[in-house]
Design a protein around this motif. Sequence first.
Motif, PDB file in Angstrom:
ATOM      1  N   UNK A  25      57.429  39.767  37.610  1.00 45.24           N
ATOM      2  CA  UNK A  25      58.653  39.048  37.974  1.00 45.24           C
ATOM      3  C   UNK A  25      59.781  39.169  36.949  1.00 45.24           C
ATOM      4  N   UNK A  26      59.462  39.548  35.733  1.00 49.41           N
ATOM      5  CA  UNK A  26      60.502  39.653  34.709  1.00 49.41           C
ATOM      6  C   UNK A  26      61.235  40.985  34.785  1.00 49.41           C
ATOM      7  N   UNK A  27      60.507  42.074  35.001  1.00 49.99           N
ATOM      8  CA  UNK A  27      61.149  43.387  35.137  1.00 49.99           C
ATOM      9  C   UNK A  27      61.474  43.697  36.599  1.00 49.99           C
ATOM     10  N   UNK A  28      60.902  42.908  37.521  1.00 52.13           N
ATOM     11  CA  UNK A  28      61.036  43.108  38.967  1.00 52.13           C
ATOM     12  C   UNK A  28      60.441  44.449  39.404  1.00 52.13           C
ATOM     13  N   UNK A  29      59.499  44.942  38.618  1.00 52.64           N
ATOM     14  CA  UNK A  29      58.845  46.211  38.905  1.00 52.64           C
ATOM     15  C   UNK A  29      57.622  45.995  39.796  1.00 52.64           C
ATOM     16  N   UNK A  30      57.516  46.825  40.834  1.00 54.45           N
ATOM     17  CA  UNK A  30      56.326  46.806  41.677  1.00 54.45           C
ATOM     18  C   UNK A  30      55.234  47.549  40.926  1.00 54.45           C
ATOM     19  N   UNK A  31      54.140  46.859  40.624  1.00 54.21           N
ATOM     20  CA  UNK A  31      53.066  47.445  39.832  1.00 54.21           C
ATOM     21  C   UNK A  31      51.922  47.974  40.682  1.00 54.21           C
ATOM     22  N   UNK A  32      51.679  47.347  41.823  1.00 56.75           N
ATOM     23  CA  UNK A  32      50.572  47.779  42.662  1.00 56.75           C
ATOM     24  C   UNK A  32      50.757  47.338  44.098  1.00 56.75           C
ATOM     25  N   UNK A  33      50.112  48.072  44.991  1.00 55.79           N
ATOM     26  CA  UNK A  33      50.138  47.707  46.402  1.00 55.79           C
ATOM     27  C   UNK A  33      48.900  48.276  47.078  1.00 55.79           C
ATOM     28  N   UNK A  34      48.556  47.704  48.210  1.00 53.33           N
ATOM     29  CA  UNK A  34      47.452  48.198  49.023  1.00 53.33           C
ATOM     30  C   UNK A  34      47.703  47.766  50.459  1.00 53.33           C
ATOM     31  N   UNK A  35      47.222  48.567  51.403  1.00 56.13           N
ATOM     32  CA  UNK A  35      47.336  48.235  52.822  1.00 56.13           C
ATOM     33  C   UNK A  35      45.953  48.245  53.453  1.00 56.13           C
ATOM     34  N   UNK A  36      45.797  47.377  54.467  1.00 50.01           N
ATOM     35  CA  UNK A  36      44.515  47.275  55.150  1.00 50.01           C
ATOM     36  C   UNK A  36      44.722  46.667  56.531  1.00 50.01           C
ATOM     37  N   UNK A  37      43.735  46.843  57.369  1.00 49.61           N
ATOM     38  CA  UNK A  37      43.733  46.175  58.675  1.00 49.61           C
ATOM     39  C   UNK A  37      43.188  44.761  58.555  1.00 49.61           C
ATOM     40  N   UNK A  38      42.686  44.400  57.357  1.00 48.81           N
ATOM     41  CA  UNK A  38      42.072  43.088  57.143  1.00 48.81           C
ATOM     42  C   UNK A  38      42.785  42.333  56.026  1.00 48.81           C
ATOM     43  N   UNK A  40      42.070  40.100  53.428  1.00 47.14           N
ATOM     44  CA  UNK A  40      40.943  39.547  52.687  1.00 47.14           C
ATOM     45  C   UNK A  40      41.130  39.785  51.186  1.00 47.14           C
ATOM     46  N   UNK A  41      40.213  39.265  50.408  1.00 49.38           N
ATOM     47  CA  UNK A  41      40.313  39.374  48.949  1.00 49.38           C
ATOM     48  C   UNK A  41      40.247  40.826  48.490  1.00 49.38           C
ATOM     49  N   UNK A  42      39.500  41.674  49.201  1.00 51.06           N
ATOM     50  CA  UNK A  42      39.399  43.084  48.807  1.00 51.06           C
ATOM     51  C   UNK A  42      40.762  43.760  48.813  1.00 51.06           C
ATOM     52  N   UNK A  43      41.623  43.365  49.725  1.00 51.46           N
ATOM     53  CA  UNK A  43      42.980  43.908  49.792  1.00 51.46           C
ATOM     54  C   UNK A  43      43.764  43.550  48.535  1.00 51.46           C
ATOM     55  N   UNK A  44      43.712  42.284  48.155  1.00 49.62           N
ATOM     56  CA  UNK A  44      44.433  41.826  46.958  1.00 49.62           C
ATOM     57  C   UNK A  44      43.861  42.457  45.698  1.00 49.62           C
ATOM     58  N   UNK A  45      42.558  42.546  45.614  1.00 46.47           N
ATOM     59  CA  UNK A  45      41.922  43.159  44.444  1.00 46.47           C
ATOM     60  C   UNK A  45      42.329  44.626  44.329  1.00 46.47           C
ATOM     61  N   UNK A  46      42.421  45.334  45.451  1.00 46.30           N
ATOM     62  CA  UNK A  46      42.849  46.743  45.415  1.00 46.30           C
ATOM     63  C   UNK A  46      44.265  46.865  44.863  1.00 46.30           C
ATOM     64  N   UNK A  47      45.156  45.947  45.245  1.00 49.71           N
ATOM     65  CA  UNK A  47      46.525  46.002  44.709  1.00 49.71           C
ATOM     66  C   UNK A  47      46.537  45.658  43.223  1.00 49.71           C
ATOM     67  N   UNK A  48      45.660  44.747  42.802  1.00 47.87           N
ATOM     68  CA  UNK A  48      45.548  44.415  41.371  1.00 47.87           C
ATOM     69  C   UNK A  48      45.006  45.598  40.572  1.00 47.87           C
TER      70      UNK A  48
END
Length: 97
Positions: A25-38, A40-48
């Motif tokens: 939020x300080x640099x406003x840089x997108x650091x990670x992303x992931x897409x899924x049909x679900x 769930x937590x696995x989606x968020x963990x993949x982006x992390x």
Amino acid sequence: MLWCGDVTEIDTGEGKSYLATVEDPFSRRLLGYAMSEHHDAALTVASLQMAVTTRGGDADGVVFHSDRGPGTPSGVPGPSPCPRYLSTSPSNPGWSP
């Protein structure tokens, strides 16, 4: 260091897809992303995991903040699926300073 995340539902002609993002939020840089049909937590963990890779594998001391949606690591019962070097900071609905 603080990272913020969100999951967005996207309606497509073939059904719903979900996009999870991690932003500094300080640099406003997108650091990670992931897409899924679900959604769930696995989606968020993949982006992390992508965010950690983007930062050169070093995320010691990072606090990850997101809403309390069902797809966030903090919304999962039991041990957090969040990488061990990240602290989670879920929002508290109805709370204001």
